[in-house]
Each structure stands twice: as structure tokens, then as C-alpha cells.
Write an enzyme that holds these catalytic residues in place. Structure first.
Site, PDB file in Angstrom:
ATOM      1  N   GLN A  94       0.849  -1.198   0.000  1.00  0.00           N
ATOM      2  CA  GLN A  94       0.000   0.000   0.000  1.00  0.00           C
ATOM      3  C   GLN A  94       0.886   1.250   0.000  1.00  0.00           C
ATOM      4  O   GLN A  94       0.391   2.355  -0.144  1.00  0.00           O
ATOM      5  CB  GLN A  94      -0.890   0.009   1.241  1.00  0.00           C
ATOM      6  CG  GLN A  94      -1.861  -1.141   1.310  1.00  0.00           C
ATOM      7  CD  GLN A  94      -2.534  -1.192   2.679  1.00  0.00           C
ATOM      8  OE1 GLN A  94      -3.566  -0.566   2.903  1.00  0.00           O
ATOM      9  NE2 GLN A  94      -1.952  -1.936   3.600  1.00  0.00           N
ATOM     10  N   ASP A  97       6.209   4.665  -1.187  1.00  0.00           N
ATOM     11  CA  ASP A  97       7.672   4.806  -1.243  1.00  0.00           C
ATOM     12  C   ASP A  97       8.253   3.719  -2.154  1.00  0.00           C
ATOM     13  O   ASP A  97       7.537   2.828  -2.615  1.00  0.00           O
ATOM     14  CB  ASP A  97       8.280   4.754   0.178  1.00  0.00           C
ATOM     15  CG  ASP A  97       8.114   3.391   0.862  1.00  0.00           C
ATOM     16  OD1 ASP A  97       8.467   2.366   0.240  1.00  0.00           O
ATOM     17  OD2 ASP A  97       7.626   3.342   2.008  1.00  0.00           O
ATOM     18  N   HIS A 112      -1.531   1.438  -4.166  1.00  0.00           N
ATOM     19  CA  HIS A 112      -1.930   2.831  -3.940  1.00  0.00           C
ATOM     20  C   HIS A 112      -1.025   3.821  -4.680  1.00  0.00           C
ATOM     21  O   HIS A 112      -1.006   5.002  -4.347  1.00  0.00           O
ATOM     22  CB  HIS A 112      -1.955   3.152  -2.437  1.00  0.00           C
ATOM     23  CG  HIS A 112      -3.085   2.474  -1.707  1.00  0.00           C
ATOM     24  ND1 HIS A 112      -3.121   2.338  -0.339  1.00  0.00           N
ATOM     25  CD2 HIS A 112      -4.234   1.903  -2.171  1.00  0.00           C
ATOM     26  CE1 HIS A 112      -4.238   1.703   0.020  1.00  0.00           C
ATOM     27  NE2 HIS A 112      -4.914   1.419  -1.062  1.00  0.00           N
ATOM     28  N   GLY A 179       2.575  -4.700   9.000  1.00  0.00           N
ATOM     29  CA  GLY A 179       2.606  -3.260   9.281  1.00  0.00           C
ATOM     30  C   GLY A 179       1.488  -2.469   8.662  1.00  0.00           C
ATOM     31  O   GLY A 179       1.720  -1.361   8.165  1.00  0.00           O
ATOM     32  N   THR A 180       0.283  -3.012   8.700  1.00  0.00           N
ATOM     33  CA  THR A 180      -0.868  -2.244   8.210  1.00  0.00           C
ATOM     34  C   THR A 180      -1.989  -2.301   9.244  1.00  0.00           C
ATOM     35  O   THR A 180      -2.223  -3.353   9.855  1.00  0.00           O
ATOM     36  CB  THR A 180      -1.342  -2.720   6.818  1.00  0.00           C
ATOM     37  OG1 THR A 180      -2.522  -1.978   6.455  1.00  0.00           O
ATOM     38  CG2 THR A 180      -1.632  -4.212   6.757  1.00  0.00           C
ATOM     39  N   LEU A 206       3.318  -4.240  14.973  1.00  0.00           N
ATOM     40  CA  LEU A 206       3.797  -3.772  16.276  1.00  0.00           C
ATOM     41  C   LEU A 206       2.751  -4.068  17.336  1.00  0.00           C
ATOM     42  O   LEU A 206       3.073  -4.367  18.483  1.00  0.00           O
ATOM     43  CB  LEU A 206       4.026  -2.254  16.170  1.00  0.00           C
ATOM     44  CG  LEU A 206       5.009  -1.578  17.102  1.00  0.00           C
ATOM     45  CD1 LEU A 206       6.346  -2.283  17.124  1.00  0.00           C
ATOM     46  CD2 LEU A 206       5.163  -0.122  16.675  1.00  0.00           C
TER      47      LEU A 206
HETATM   48  C1  BJW Z   1       4.466  -1.226  12.641  1.00  0.00           C
HETATM   49  C2  BJW Z   1       5.618  -0.541  12.947  1.00  0.00           C
HETATM   50  C3  BJW Z   1       6.802  -1.291  12.978  1.00  0.00           C
HETATM   51  C4  BJW Z   1       4.020   0.888  12.992  1.00  0.00           C
HETATM   52  N1  BJW Z   1       6.764  -2.597  12.701  1.00  0.00           N
HETATM   53  N2  BJW Z   1       4.461  -2.529  12.393  1.00  0.00           N
HETATM   54  C5  BJW Z   1     -16.954   3.262   4.710  1.00  0.00           C
HETATM   55  C6  BJW Z   1     -16.747   1.960   5.150  1.00  0.00           C
HETATM   56  C7  BJW Z   1     -15.812   1.107   4.523  1.00  0.00           C
HETATM   57  C8  BJW Z   1     -15.071   1.551   3.446  1.00  0.00           C
HETATM   58  C9  BJW Z   1     -15.286   2.841   3.011  1.00  0.00           C
HETATM   59  C10 BJW Z   1     -16.226   3.681   3.635  1.00  0.00           C
HETATM   60  N3  BJW Z   1     -16.208   4.857   3.018  1.00  0.00           N
HETATM   61  C11 BJW Z   1     -15.303   4.797   2.021  1.00  0.00           C
HETATM   62  C12 BJW Z   1     -14.736   3.574   2.001  1.00  0.00           C
HETATM   63  C13 BJW Z   1     -13.654   3.103   1.071  1.00  0.00           C
HETATM   64  C14 BJW Z   1     -12.327   3.745   1.406  1.00  0.00           C
HETATM   65  C15 BJW Z   1     -11.947   3.395   2.839  1.00  0.00           C
HETATM   66  O1  BJW Z   1     -11.452   2.332   3.128  1.00  0.00           O
HETATM   67  N4  BJW Z   1     -12.157   4.327   3.760  1.00  0.00           N
HETATM   68  C16 BJW Z   1     -11.929   4.047   5.171  1.00  0.00           C
HETATM   69  C17 BJW Z   1     -10.951   5.057   5.751  1.00  0.00           C
HETATM   70  C18 BJW Z   1     -13.262   4.038   5.872  1.00  0.00           C
HETATM   71  N5  BJW Z   1     -11.351   3.207   0.471  1.00  0.00           N
HETATM   72  C19 BJW Z   1     -11.163   3.737  -0.714  1.00  0.00           C
HETATM   73  O2  BJW Z   1     -11.733   4.761  -1.058  1.00  0.00           O
HETATM   74  C20 BJW Z   1     -10.246   2.986  -1.648  1.00  0.00           C
HETATM   75  N6  BJW Z   1     -10.879   2.781  -2.887  1.00  0.00           N
HETATM   76  C21 BJW Z   1     -11.998   2.057  -2.992  1.00  0.00           C
HETATM   77  O3  BJW Z   1     -12.545   1.543  -2.022  1.00  0.00           O
HETATM   78  O4  BJW Z   1     -12.433   1.911  -4.274  1.00  0.00           O
HETATM   79  C22 BJW Z   1     -13.664   1.200  -4.500  1.00  0.00           C
HETATM   80  C23 BJW Z   1     -13.467  -0.263  -4.709  1.00  0.00           C
HETATM   81  C24 BJW Z   1     -12.249  -0.879  -4.605  1.00  0.00           C
HETATM   82  C25 BJW Z   1     -12.116  -2.230  -4.840  1.00  0.00           C
HETATM   83  C26 BJW Z   1     -13.199  -2.989  -5.145  1.00  0.00           C
HETATM   84  C27 BJW Z   1     -14.426  -2.383  -5.262  1.00  0.00           C
HETATM   85  C28 BJW Z   1     -14.548  -1.020  -5.045  1.00  0.00           C
HETATM   86  C29 BJW Z   1      -8.979   3.780  -1.913  1.00  0.00           C
HETATM   87  C30 BJW Z   1      -8.127   3.906  -0.701  1.00  0.00           C
HETATM   88  C31 BJW Z   1      -6.936   4.806  -0.984  1.00  0.00           C
HETATM   89  C32 BJW Z   1      -6.053   4.978   0.239  1.00  0.00           C
HETATM   90  N7  BJW Z   1      -5.079   5.961  -0.024  1.00  0.00           N
HETATM   91  C33 BJW Z   1      -4.060   6.249   0.989  1.00  0.00           C
HETATM   92  C34 BJW Z   1      -3.202   7.416   0.466  1.00  0.00           C
HETATM   93  C35 BJW Z   1      -2.317   6.902  -0.695  1.00  0.00           C
HETATM   94  C36 BJW Z   1      -1.354   7.894  -1.174  1.00  0.00           C
HETATM   95  C37 BJW Z   1      -0.446   8.432  -0.104  1.00  0.00           C
HETATM   96  O5  BJW Z   1       0.383   7.694   0.470  1.00  0.00           O
HETATM   97  O6  BJW Z   1      -0.557   9.617   0.165  1.00  0.00           O
HETATM   98  O7  BJW Z   1      -3.244   5.085   1.205  1.00  0.00           O
HETATM   99  S1  BJW Z   1      -4.723   6.567   2.610  1.00  0.00           S
HETATM  100  C38 BJW Z   1      -3.425   5.774   3.504  1.00  0.00           C
HETATM  101  O8  BJW Z   1      -3.946   4.611   4.227  1.00  0.00           O
HETATM  102  C39 BJW Z   1      -2.479   5.215   2.432  1.00  0.00           C
HETATM  103  C40 BJW Z   1      -2.134   3.876   2.998  1.00  0.00           C
HETATM  104  O9  BJW Z   1      -1.641   3.036   1.973  1.00  0.00           O
HETATM  105  C41 BJW Z   1      -3.428   3.425   3.616  1.00  0.00           C
HETATM  106  C42 BJW Z   1      -3.283   2.338   4.642  1.00  0.00           C
HETATM  107  O10 BJW Z   1      -2.543   2.764   5.745  1.00  0.00           O
HETATM  108  P1  BJW Z   1      -1.564   1.748   6.503  1.00  0.00           P
HETATM  109  O11 BJW Z   1      -0.451   1.374   5.621  1.00  0.00           O
HETATM  110  O12 BJW Z   1      -2.341   0.659   7.104  1.00  0.00           O
HETATM  111  O13 BJW Z   1      -0.940   2.727   7.626  1.00  0.00           O
HETATM  112  P2  BJW Z   1      -1.480   3.044   9.108  1.00  0.00           P
HETATM  113  O14 BJW Z   1      -0.775   4.265   9.558  1.00  0.00           O
HETATM  114  O15 BJW Z   1      -2.961   3.048   9.155  1.00  0.00           O
HETATM  115  O16 BJW Z   1      -1.010   1.784   9.968  1.00  0.00           O
HETATM  116  C43 BJW Z   1       0.349   1.517  10.210  1.00  0.00           C
HETATM  117  C44 BJW Z   1       0.455   0.161  10.915  1.00  0.00           C
HETATM  118  O17 BJW Z   1       1.829  -0.152  11.082  1.00  0.00           O
HETATM  119  C45 BJW Z   1      -0.173   0.145  12.330  1.00  0.00           C
HETATM  120  O18 BJW Z   1      -0.995  -1.018  12.456  1.00  0.00           O
HETATM  121  C46 BJW Z   1       1.032   0.069  13.266  1.00  0.00           C
HETATM  122  O19 BJW Z   1       0.775  -0.695  14.443  1.00  0.00           O
HETATM  123  C47 BJW Z   1       2.048  -0.636  12.401  1.00  0.00           C
HETATM  124  N8  BJW Z   1       3.442  -0.308  12.726  1.00  0.00           N
HETATM  125  N9  BJW Z   1       5.296   0.776  13.203  1.00  0.00           N
HETATM  126  C48 BJW Z   1       5.561  -3.186  12.452  1.00  0.00           C
HETATM  127  N10 BJW Z   1       7.998  -0.709  13.286  1.00  0.00           N
END
Ligand code: BJW
Length: 235
Positions: A94, A97, A112, A179-180, A206
Site C-alpha cells: 500500500q 515509497d 496505492h 505493518g498495516t 507492532l
Molecule cells: C508497525 C511498525 C513497525 C508501525 N513494525 N508494524 C466506509 C466503510 C468502509 C469503506 C469505506 C467507507 N467509506 C469509504 C470507504 C472506502 C475507502 C476506505 O477504506 N475508507 C476508510 C478510511 C473508511 N477506500 C477507498 O476509497 C479505496 N478505494 C476504494 O474503495 O475503491 C472502490 C473499490 C475498490 C475495490 C473494489 C471495489 C470497489 C482507496 C483507498 C486509498 C487509500 N489511499 C491512501 C493514500 C495513498 C497515497 C499516499 O500515500 O498519500 O493510502 S490513505 C493511507 O492509508 C495510504 C495507505 O496506503 C493506507 C493504509 O494505511 P496503513 O499502511 O495501514 O498505515 P497506518 O498508519 O494506518 O497503519 C500503520 C500500521 O503499522 C499500524 O498497524 C502500526 O501498528 C504498524 N506499525 N510501526 C511493524 N515498526
């Protein structure tokens, strides 16, 4: 000890790059603590204030290109495993980088998008980019200003290569999320797709998330990932 699978899908999130110095999104000091998601990570936010969005991605791109940021032991362990494993292996990240490719991962999908790419809104052509860009930057293909956007997937947009990802999930016998937080759909549902097909599911994080994986390993990715994949290789 886990028995050795034949086909593996790994999903990584911001946590794998945290120890390389890249902020996660949802930590208390993370990216979303200092920026409004709807302003910088939606098509509507970009239409309202493109300059703010350009600056958000310019800053992150500049950081990624500094010599201090490099792949860590977790990125390296995944690349090593892929090289030595004799089954099917797909790495879906996701993250925007480029630390997985710099660690030499091969079969990699950036669902992403990528920070070091931009897209022309006229032609949909995608360009590599190392420098800052703004509303006045002229596109390399159409030479017009105001036609470029970051090649990333914002909320409300379809993540990339979903057909290929779903095929791999339906055919894998092990799914590993690293890490997600599991907050963002559709990545948050990958483990369910894999489970339905009887794959075993593993979480390396984590801390515990809300998802119900078969196996969970807690700790910093630079420690848990090398240990887990080394043991998988010798299982
Ligand atoms: C460690 C650690 C260490 C820390 N060791 N671990 C209502 C209900 C449900 C869904 C939706 C809703 N309303 C809208 C939606 C859909 C929406 C969504 O999910 N929204 C929710 C927020 C509610 N999703 C979308 O819109 C997506 N598209 C979509 O659904 O299209 C329709 C469709 C798709 C497929 C089939 C059919 C239809 C698009 C989502 C786009 C997300 N974009 C971003 C930005 C990308 C560009 C950028 O980087 O700027 O992507 S948002 C951001 O979150 C980024 C990330 O990739 C993404 C996920 O975050 P991630 O990686 O999980 O990070 P964190 O910070 O959340 O977590 C870090 C983790 O690491 C933690 O657990 C820590 O514990 C751990 N950690 N240090 C190991 N050292």
C-alpha cells in the site's frame, strides 16, 4: 513451526517503512495527525486546492530522496525470501515509497500508486519524477500547465491492479499482512478473501489490529519479518 506454503501473497503497509524513518498515517504523530485527509488525499481536495496537495507530496518525495531514507532489514528479508523461495510469491504494497524495489523485490504491486511518478490528466501517460512540481509545471507530453497529478490512489478511487491481486489471493495458500492497520478498504479485506479459499493468514505488526488472523506476531518489523521469513524458508 509453519509448514511451507506453495503460493504466498504478502501485503505491506506503512509500518514496514516506519523504521526507515517514514511516518505512518494513523499514529498519534503520523501524517493524518498533521493533515486533513479530505484536503490532501481525495480527488475533491485536489480540485479545491491543488497547490496544497502538490506541496504535501513534494515534501514526502523530498524526504524519500534524502540519503537518510533507505530500505531496512524487513524490506531486505522479503526480497531475500522471494529470491530463495521456490513457489509463487506476490508482494502487494500500500506504500507509495520505493523501498521494496530498492531492496530488490521483484514481483511487486503498488496498489496505492508511487510517490516518484506523476500522471498527465489529458493522456494518462505516467512519468518518473524526482523534483517538486506545482500547478505551473508543464507536462512532458502535452506541454500544458495544470495537467499533472500525483500517481497515487486517493479515497474514492480504485486501487491499481485489483484483478491481478484478487487472482493471487484466490490462489494463495498463505497470506501475510505486515505493518498495516487494516483501516482502509479493499486492502483490509484481503485476509478474508484468502481465508475463504482456505489459505492460512498471518499478521506481523507492532500491535494487535481488529482483523482475525490465524497467526499473529507482534514486534518491530525489522525484527519480526527477518525471523518469520527465515523460519518459513526452512520449514
Ligand atoms: C508497525 C511498525 C513497525 C508501525 N513494525 N508494524 C466506509 C466503510 C468502509 C469503506 C469505506 C467507507 N467509506 C469509504 C470507504 C472506502 C475507502 C476506505 O477504506 N475508507 C476508510 C478510511 C473508511 N477506500 C477507498 O476509497 C479505496 N478505494 C476504494 O474503495 O475503491 C472502490 C473499490 C475498490 C475495490 C473494489 C471495489 C470497489 C482507496 C483507498 C486509498 C487509500 N489511499 C491512501 C493514500 C495513498 C497515497 C499516499 O500515500 O498519500 O493510502 S490513505 C493511507 O492509508 C495510504 C495507505 O496506503 C493506507 C493504509 O494505511 P496503513 O499502511 O495501514 O498505515 P497506518 O498508519 O494506518 O497503519 C500503520 C500500521 O503499522 C499500524 O498497524 C502500526 O501498528 C504498524 N506499525 N510501526 C511493524 N515498526
Amino acid at each position: 513451526m509453519t509448514s511451507r506454503p506453495r503460493s504466498i501473497v504478502v501485503l505491506t503497509g506503512a509500518g514496514i517503512s516506519a523504521e526507515s524513518g517514514i511516518e505512518t498515517f494513523r499514529a498519534s504523530e503520523g501524517l493524518w495527525a498533521n493533515h486533513h485527509v479530505e484536503d490532501v488525499a481525495t480527488p475533491q481536495g485536489f480540485a479545491r486546492n491543488p497547490q496544497l496537495v502538490y506541496e504535501f507530496y513534494n515534501q514526502r518525495r523530498r524526504q524519500l530522496l534524502t540519503p537518510e531514507i533507505s530500505p531496512n532489514a524487513a524490506h531486505a528479508a522479503l526480497a531475500k525470501f522471494e529470491h530463495e523461495f521456490d513457489g509463487e510469491f506476490l508482494l502487494v504494497t500500500q506504500n507509495v515509497d520505493n523501498l521494496h524495489e530498492r531492496a530488490s523485490s521483484q514481483n511487486l504491486i503498488h496498489m496505492h500508486g508511487e510517490l516518484l511518478k506523476m500522471r498527465c490528466l489529458n493522456s494518462n501517460l505516467i512519468f518518473d519524477v524526482n523534483e517538486d512540481f506545482d500547478y505551473d509545471t508543464r507536462c512532458r507530453c502535452c506541454r500544458s500547465a495544470g495537467n499533472l497529478r500525483p500517481q497515487v490512489v486517493w479515497f474514492g478511487e480504485m486501487p491499481l491492479q485489483m484483478n491481478r491481486i484478487n487472482r493471487a489471493l484466490e490462489n494463495c495458500d498463505m497470506f501475510i499482512a505486515i505493518g498495516t492497520s487494516g483501516n482502509v478498504y479493499p486492502a483490509s479485506g484481503f485476509y478474508r478473501t484468502a481465508k475463504i479459499k482456505k489459505a492460512s493468514t498471518v499478521e506481523l505488526n507492532l500491535e494487535q489490529t481488529d482483523s482475525s488472523f490465524d497467526q499473529r506476531v507482534y514486534g518491530p518489523a525489522t525484527e519480526s519479518v527477518p525471523l518469520f521469513f527465515e523460519s518459513l524458508l526452512h520449514s
